[in-house]
Design a protein around this motif. Structure first.
Motif, PDB file in Angstrom:
ATOM      1  N   SER A  46       0.834  -1.187   0.000  1.00  0.00           N
ATOM      2  CA  SER A  46       0.000   0.000   0.000  1.00  0.00           C
ATOM      3  C   SER A  46       0.877   1.248   0.000  1.00  0.00           C
ATOM      4  O   SER A  46       1.941   1.278   0.609  1.00  0.00           O
ATOM      5  CB  SER A  46      -0.912   0.004   1.236  1.00  0.00           C
ATOM      6  N   GLY A  47       0.408   2.269  -0.713  1.00  0.00           N
ATOM      7  CA  GLY A  47       1.114   3.547  -0.722  1.00  0.00           C
ATOM      8  C   GLY A  47       0.672   4.408   0.450  1.00  0.00           C
ATOM      9  O   GLY A  47      -0.526   4.591   0.675  1.00  0.00           O
ATOM     10  N   ASP A  48       1.619   4.925   1.196  1.00  0.00           N
ATOM     11  CA  ASP A  48       1.330   5.724   2.383  1.00  0.00           C
ATOM     12  C   ASP A  48       1.811   7.157   2.146  1.00  0.00           C
ATOM     13  O   ASP A  48       3.017   7.408   2.069  1.00  0.00           O
ATOM     14  CB  ASP A  48       2.037   5.120   3.601  1.00  0.00           C
ATOM     15  N   PRO A  49       0.875   8.119   2.057  1.00  0.00           N
ATOM     16  CA  PRO A  49       1.316   9.511   1.834  1.00  0.00           C
ATOM     17  C   PRO A  49       2.088  10.090   3.008  1.00  0.00           C
ATOM     18  O   PRO A  49       2.814  11.066   2.855  1.00  0.00           O
ATOM     19  CB  PRO A  49      -0.005  10.263   1.602  1.00  0.00           C
ATOM     20  N   GLY A  50       1.928   9.491   4.205  1.00  0.00           N
ATOM     21  CA  GLY A  50       2.652   9.991   5.369  1.00  0.00           C
ATOM     22  C   GLY A  50       4.010   9.367   5.567  1.00  0.00           C
ATOM     23  O   GLY A  50       4.724   9.736   6.511  1.00  0.00           O
ATOM     24  N   LEU A  51       4.375   8.431   4.705  1.00  0.00           N
ATOM     25  CA  LEU A  51       5.660   7.745   4.833  1.00  0.00           C
ATOM     26  C   LEU A  51       6.673   8.415   3.916  1.00  0.00           C
ATOM     27  O   LEU A  51       6.445   8.548   2.711  1.00  0.00           O
ATOM     28  CB  LEU A  51       5.503   6.270   4.460  1.00  0.00           C
ATOM     29  N   ARG A 236       4.380  -1.064   3.460  1.00  0.00           N
ATOM     30  CA  ARG A 236       3.968   0.160   2.781  1.00  0.00           C
ATOM     31  C   ARG A 236       5.150   0.746   2.023  1.00  0.00           C
ATOM     32  O   ARG A 236       6.304   0.487   2.358  1.00  0.00           O
ATOM     33  CB  ARG A 236       3.457   1.197   3.784  1.00  0.00           C
ATOM     34  N   THR A 237       4.828   1.538   1.040  1.00  0.00           N
ATOM     35  CA  THR A 237       5.831   2.336   0.345  1.00  0.00           C
ATOM     36  C   THR A 237       5.411   3.805   0.433  1.00  0.00           C
ATOM     37  O   THR A 237       4.232   4.096   0.671  1.00  0.00           O
ATOM     38  CB  THR A 237       5.941   1.943  -1.144  1.00  0.00           C
ATOM     39  N   PRO A 238       6.333   4.729   0.259  1.00  0.00           N
ATOM     40  CA  PRO A 238       5.913   6.132   0.178  1.00  0.00           C
ATOM     41  C   PRO A 238       4.965   6.343  -1.003  1.00  0.00           C
ATOM     42  O   PRO A 238       4.985   5.595  -1.986  1.00  0.00           O
ATOM     43  CB  PRO A 238       7.232   6.881  -0.023  1.00  0.00           C
ATOM     44  N   GLN A 239       4.134   7.348  -0.906  1.00  0.00           N
ATOM     45  CA  GLN A 239       3.237   7.644  -2.024  1.00  0.00           C
ATOM     46  C   GLN A 239       4.043   8.035  -3.261  1.00  0.00           C
ATOM     47  O   GLN A 239       3.693   7.682  -4.383  1.00  0.00           O
ATOM     48  CB  GLN A 239       2.285   8.775  -1.647  1.00  0.00           C
TER      49      GLN A 239
END
Length: 439
Positions: A46-51, A236-239
């Motif tokens: 999943s892409g995480d905008p906060g990461l 997760r990965t960064p967005q």
């Protein structure tokens, strides 16, 4: 317009919309289209905008086996600091002796001596130990920063490899949808009697080929996901993880290009700290090669044959002489390790300068290749549009249309891939410049 012609155009527009959506999903957020796949180490990320990219690097550092070395060096530096701050350069020694004449004249003479031998600091010895402790602490800190840079390089390669593979999956999906739309169109024209059955079989065979290509691309994507998870331990990965180019991307000039950019490079800092520590070790080796002076404090108790007892205090100073040869040997021996560390530093500086030059040229080449790929895609798109109109009018064979479609698909994929290759080249340039993403 006949009903069959309207339905064919509607099908084409539907395929175009599906293709555009898949192309958008082919970027850094392509995992959203994969949520129906298997879970586990090969499942979607999943892409995480906060990461942030820096946080991913920090997670990777915690999983690297090499992380133990800076920790051990920090403990060593603390021990060296305590050693330099000690009251004495070494451990004191307790000395006790007893003398009597029982085996000889046996006149009743008895003698007891007891004392404490205290080593003394040589001039410059304490400061040499302190310099070594400071050098060890600086080397430990530099090693920690260099380890973060190494982790950043691995993370950058994993993330951009993942982005490129996502793009391949997205493009393979578009090509499959295009092939399915073409198969439907060819089948309808066959039913109307416009095309022979051989062209229907040809269109179906193309769908099978595109299905196989999509399956292969997805397999590669699953392997990339597992590789990312092994490195970072994250689900997760960064967005997004695009980076601005270090120092604005300007090509340095002058007799020492990239000298300013490399001044704070973590790998160079670690090598410099290693040289400083070896230099401190050489100085300390010279100070400690010679035997330290010592002070003896003690008491003496004597009893003569007549029974009289004499108690006295003793103090003696032990000063070694003639140790210059031993000192020179120890300095020379430590100087060999210092020369080796200086050689490694010079070689590393040369290698990093060469890596920066290659990375700079790679960015320029990637930018030029992207410009050409865009022109190629535009030309191939115009050719494909003309070929489709000609095929609709019956002026083009299916085999010719497929060739044109293949050329356009290759051009479109090359442009999409090259856009990511440019971003990866920038990330590699930043890596060569020693840029560590901050959390």
């Amino acid at each position: 317009m006949t009903r069959s012609r309207w339905r064919r155009r509607s099908t084409g527009r539907k395929a175009a919309r599906l293709g555009a959506a898949a192309l958008l999903l082919g970027g850094l957020g392509a995992e959203a289209a994969e949520q129906g796949e298997d879970a586990g180490p090969y499942g979607p990320l999943s892409g995480d905008p906060g990461l942030s990219l820096g946080e991913v690097v920090r997670a990777a550092v915690q999983r690297l086996p090499e992380r133990l070395e800076p920790q051990a060096r920090e403990r060593e530096a603390e021990a060296l600091e305590r050693r330099a701050a000690a009251w004495l350069p070494g451990n004191p020694a307790l000395a006790i002796s007893h003398t009597n004449d029982a085996v000889g004249t046996d006149a009743g003479n008895r003698e007891w001596e007891g004392g404490l031998e205290i080593p003394l600091w040589r001039p410059g010895q304490r400061s040499a130990r302190r310099d070594l402790a400071e050098g060890a602490a600086a080397q430990a800190q530099a090693g920690r920063e260099a380890l973060r840079l190494e982790a950043a390089g691995r993370v950058r390669e994993r993330l951009w490899g993942l982005a490129l593979q996502r793009k391949r999956v997205a493009m393979a999906r578009i090509e499959l949808e295009t092939a399915e739309a073409l198969e439907e169109k060819v089948t309808r024209r066959f039913e109307l009697g416009d095309l022979p059955r051989s062209e229907v079989l040809m269109a179906r065979d193309r769908v099978v080929q595109k299905e196989a290509a999509l399956a292969e691309a997805r397999s590669g994507l699953r392997a990339r996901r597992a590789d990312y998870r092994r490195l970072t331990g994250l689900e997760r990965t960064p967005q997004q993880w695009r980076e601005p180019r270090a120092e604005g991307g300007k090509a340095p000039a002058g007799p020492e290009p990239y000298a300013e950019l490399l001044r704070d490079h973590p790998a160079l800092a670690r090598a410099r700290r290693a040289v400083e520590r070896r230099r401190a070790q050489r100085e300390l080796a010279g100070e400690e090669a010679a035997e330290s002076p010592s002070l003896m404090l003690g008491t003496r108790r004597e009893r003569g044959a007549g029974g009289e007892t004499v108690n006295s205090l003793q103090a003696s100073l032990h000063i070694p002489l003639g140790q210059r040869t031993q000192t020179q040997y120890q300095r020379a021996s430590a100087g060999v390790e210092l020369a080796q560390a200086e050689s490694r530093l010079a070689r590393l500086r040369r290698d990093l300068r060469g890596a920066l030059e290659r990375a700079h040229e790679a960015v320029a080449a990637a930018r030029e290749l992207l410009r050409r790929a865009r022109r190629r895609e535009e030309t191939a798109g115009e050719t494909l549009e003309m070929a489709r109109r000609a095929f609709e009018a019956g002026e083009y064979d299916l085999i010719d249309l497929l060739r044109v479609q293949d050329r356009y698909a290759a051009a479109r994929q090359a442009r999409a891939q090259q856009a990511l290759e440019l971003q990866r080249a920038i990330a590699r340039y930043n890596q060569a410049a020693g840029e560590v993403p901050q959390p």
